[in-house]
Design an enzyme around this catalytic site. Structure first.
Site, PDB file in Angstrom:
ATOM      1  N   GLU A  56      50.515  34.150  40.031  1.00 23.15           N
ATOM      2  CA  GLU A  56      50.553  34.280  38.391  1.00 23.15           C
ATOM      3  C   GLU A  56      50.409  35.855  38.303  1.00 23.15           C
ATOM      4  O   GLU A  56      51.064  36.509  37.395  1.00 23.15           O
ATOM      5  CB  GLU A  56      49.439  33.493  37.718  1.00 23.15           C
ATOM      6  CG  GLU A  56      49.652  33.473  36.178  1.00 23.15           C
ATOM      7  CD  GLU A  56      48.564  32.424  35.651  1.00 23.15           C
ATOM      8  OE1 GLU A  56      47.706  31.886  36.386  1.00 23.15           O
ATOM      9  OE2 GLU A  56      48.554  32.475  34.438  1.00 23.15           O
ATOM     10  N   GLY A  84      44.484  30.912  28.358  1.00 22.92           N
ATOM     11  CA  GLY A  84      43.322  29.967  27.828  1.00 22.92           C
ATOM     12  C   GLY A  84      42.401  29.513  28.698  1.00 22.92           C
ATOM     13  O   GLY A  84      41.360  29.457  28.604  1.00 22.92           O
ATOM     14  N   ALA A  85      42.936  29.375  30.407  1.00 23.59           N
ATOM     15  CA  ALA A  85      41.982  28.949  31.272  1.00 23.59           C
ATOM     16  C   ALA A  85      41.593  29.982  32.304  1.00 23.59           C
ATOM     17  O   ALA A  85      40.629  29.747  32.957  1.00 23.59           O
ATOM     18  CB  ALA A  85      42.691  27.657  31.852  1.00 23.59           C
ATOM     19  N   SER A  86      42.403  30.767  32.543  1.00 18.82           N
ATOM     20  CA  SER A  86      42.118  31.971  33.495  1.00 18.82           C
ATOM     21  C   SER A  86      42.398  33.423  33.154  1.00 18.82           C
ATOM     22  O   SER A  86      43.177  33.479  32.062  1.00 18.82           O
ATOM     23  CB  SER A  86      42.909  31.526  34.909  1.00 18.82           C
ATOM     24  OG  SER A  86      44.280  31.966  34.839  1.00 18.82           O
ATOM     25  N   THR A  87      41.997  34.127  33.933  1.00 13.42           N
ATOM     26  CA  THR A  87      42.486  35.758  33.702  1.00 13.42           C
ATOM     27  C   THR A  87      42.966  36.262  34.917  1.00 13.42           C
ATOM     28  O   THR A  87      42.025  36.126  36.057  1.00 13.42           O
ATOM     29  CB  THR A  87      41.282  36.560  32.656  1.00 13.42           C
ATOM     30  OG1 THR A  87      41.813  37.711  32.365  1.00 13.42           O
ATOM     31  CG2 THR A  87      40.208  36.738  33.565  1.00 13.42           C
ATOM     32  N   GLN A  88      43.736  37.082  34.851  1.00  9.34           N
ATOM     33  CA  GLN A  88      44.339  37.917  36.183  1.00  9.34           C
ATOM     34  C   GLN A  88      44.115  39.528  35.923  1.00  9.34           C
ATOM     35  O   GLN A  88      44.383  39.813  34.791  1.00  9.34           O
ATOM     36  CB  GLN A  88      45.708  37.740  36.520  1.00  9.34           C
ATOM     37  CG  GLN A  88      46.111  36.344  36.712  1.00  9.34           C
ATOM     38  CD  GLN A  88      45.802  35.089  35.765  1.00  9.34           C
ATOM     39  OE1 GLN A  88      45.028  34.376  35.667  1.00  9.34           O
ATOM     40  NE2 GLN A  88      46.838  35.189  34.732  1.00  9.34           N
TER      41      GLN A  88
END
Ligand code: NAG
Length: 484
Positions: free
Chosen positions: A190, A221-225
């Site tokens: 991702e 909403g659920a993760s950050t990269q």
């Protein structure tokens, strides 16, 4: 929770207006062509009058971006003679009909079979812009992200059984599909796909470009990269990428449960666990005064939370506590929660998704995107957090409940976590699109598939037409040689 964008389509008397934003042109160019719809068949006229080309000169690909809050379909088109290296080489088609459905596919864990009806709608939307004769050679991928990574494996399998069932049914899916093309992508994929998107859209893969690559920041909403090409060596979270004749050693990391919705949940859990009276309203300095909510925060805990505004910077302190900035760091140096991250150096980062909604919502960047310093986001956040909720909601809508916590979270994450120079106003560029094309990971994922994973598909298609496969093979060999 993330904002939904509806695309209005015109479908009157059998005439469908199709428009597409050409990737990378100076201003989004709108093409129109009449499409005749009859008995399920869609015939498309010349896709672009400007080039006077037949549809056979193009190839198409379909990506379903299955996020935690909704699923969006993207249809891309490129010239079949060349693998895309620059923005002019690829077009995102504007589909007719529904482009995004809610909720996210992970919400179907208790009734998996219902996921199909949502996805059929999006398949039909995609079919509206891919010429009939190319549909069965046009690949369709469904890639799910952090919402699905949060489910138990059995739940994931149940949902994907339904999706595979649907995509393998040629009476409902007109596109080319193989097992494995619908899956949960890893956080690393991702992050890297998002990095490909912004570097492609800013012309970094163009053979004429001698500019440094840019980094990519995504807040879902659920993760950050976070993904970038560090100046020094990479001791962990390395993703070697070969693309457009170049080799890039990327650092990438995805923090699950650190997307904005999940981060708010973490905050509510922290406040609840600290509260002496679990049944009373709990004060939250990250929500605006006048805001309140009752939320199921898991493990039989129901939290009643009410906002106080950010008196005395209490929100910033709570947010930093959740980032565990002083966590044990085993591989130095570390970003947040004790995870290795090499120094960002002089990297310029492009931020998107909730980074964009939040920053533009509090006025730290213009609506069409722009540079900002982290300090500027902090200053705007402090002003915003002092507003009464009724005011903010009336002016900015429901999503405004994310701006105070979001602003504090972004400044802490970028400044204290990633250690981006907070005073620099030329290191963080935040936008949701570049020339009308979304800066999310979907475009990068399409390009990645074209280069690396789908050789067979490209050769098949080319062999059935009159075009030689040589350019593709040469590029792939070049990429391979660089790897060796
Ligand atoms: C919660 O919000 C509602 C609607 O804005 C309001 O009527 C109610 O008084 C609030 N409750 C508390 C405890 O603040």
């Amino acid at each position: 929770m993330l904002r939904v964008c509806f695309v209005l389509s015109v479908c009157l008397g059998g005439i469908v207006v199709v428009s597409s934003a050409r990737v990378g042109s100076v201003s989004a160019r709108v093409e129109r062509s009449s499409v005749r719809v009859g008995l399920g068949s869609v015939r498309v006229g010349p896709a672009s009058a400007r080039f006077g080309r037949a549809t056979a000169d193009y190839r198409y690909g379909v990506i379903f971006d299955a996020g935690s809050s909704g699923t969006r379909v993207h249809v891309y088109r490129w010239d079949q003679k060349n693998l895309p290296t620059k923005t002019d080489d690829m077009t995102e088609m504007m589909v007719t009909g529904t482009q995004r459905v809610r909720p996210g596919i992970s919400s179907y864990v208790t009734n998996p079979e219902s996921v199909k009806s949502d996805l059929v709608v999006l398949l039909n939307s995609a079919a509206s812009v891919v010429p009939m004769e190319l549909q069965d050679s046009t690949p369709v991928y469904l890639k799910a992200t952090a919402g699905m990574r949060l489910l138990e494996p059995d739940g994931v399998d149940a949902i994907f059984d339904q999706i595979n069932d649907l995509f393998e049914d040629s009476s409902r899916n007109p596109f080319k599909f193989e097992r494995g093309w619908a899956k949960v992508i890893s956080g690393e994929e991702e992050g890297v796909f998002g990095w490909i998107t912004v570097n492609f859209l800013t012309g970094r893969f163009d053979s004429n470009s001698d500019q440094e690559t840019v980094g990519a920041l995504d807040l879902g909403g659920a993760s950050t990269q976070i993904t970038f090409a560090p100046e020094g060596q990479i001791f962990a979270h390395l993703f070697p990428l070969s693309i457009a004749g170049n080799r890039y050693d990327l650092y990438t990391n995805s923090y699950l449960k650190f997307g904005l919705d999940q981060f708010r949940l973490q905050l509510y859990q922290l406040l609840y666990d600290q509260a002496s009276d679990k049944n009373a309203y709990i004060d939250n300095p990250c929500d605006l005064a006048g805001f309140n909510v009752t939320e199921d925060i898991g493990e039989n805990r129901i939290a009643k939370v009410k906002g106080t505004g950010n008196a005395n910077q209490q929100c910033g302190a709570l947010v930093r506590q959740l980032l565990v900035l002083d966590d044990t760091c085993y591989t130095e140096p570390c970003g947040i929660v004790g995870v290795y991250q090499p120094p960002v150096g002089g990297t310029v980062f492009y931020g998107t998704s909730a980074l964009y909604f939040t920053s533009s919502g509090i006025g730290a960047i213009p609506r069409n995107g722009g540079f900002t310093s982290v300090d500027n986001i902090q200053a705007r956040t402090d002003i915003f957090c002092n507003r009464p909720w009724a005011d903010a909601e009336a002016e900015l809508g429901d999503f405004a409940q994310n701006y105070c916590i979001g602003g504090h979270y972004i400044t802490a994450l970028l400044g204290d976590g990633y250690e981006i120079d907070t005073a620099a106003d030329d290191k963080v560029f935040i936008t949701n699109d570049i020339n009308g094309v979304g800066t999310g990971w979907a475009l990068g994922s399409m390009i990645y598939e074209l280069y690396l994973l789908n050789i067979q598909f490209n050769v098949d298609v080319s062999a059935s037409s009159h075009v030689t496969t040589t350019p593709i093979i040469v590029l792939l060999v070049a990429a391979f040689i660089q790897l060796v």
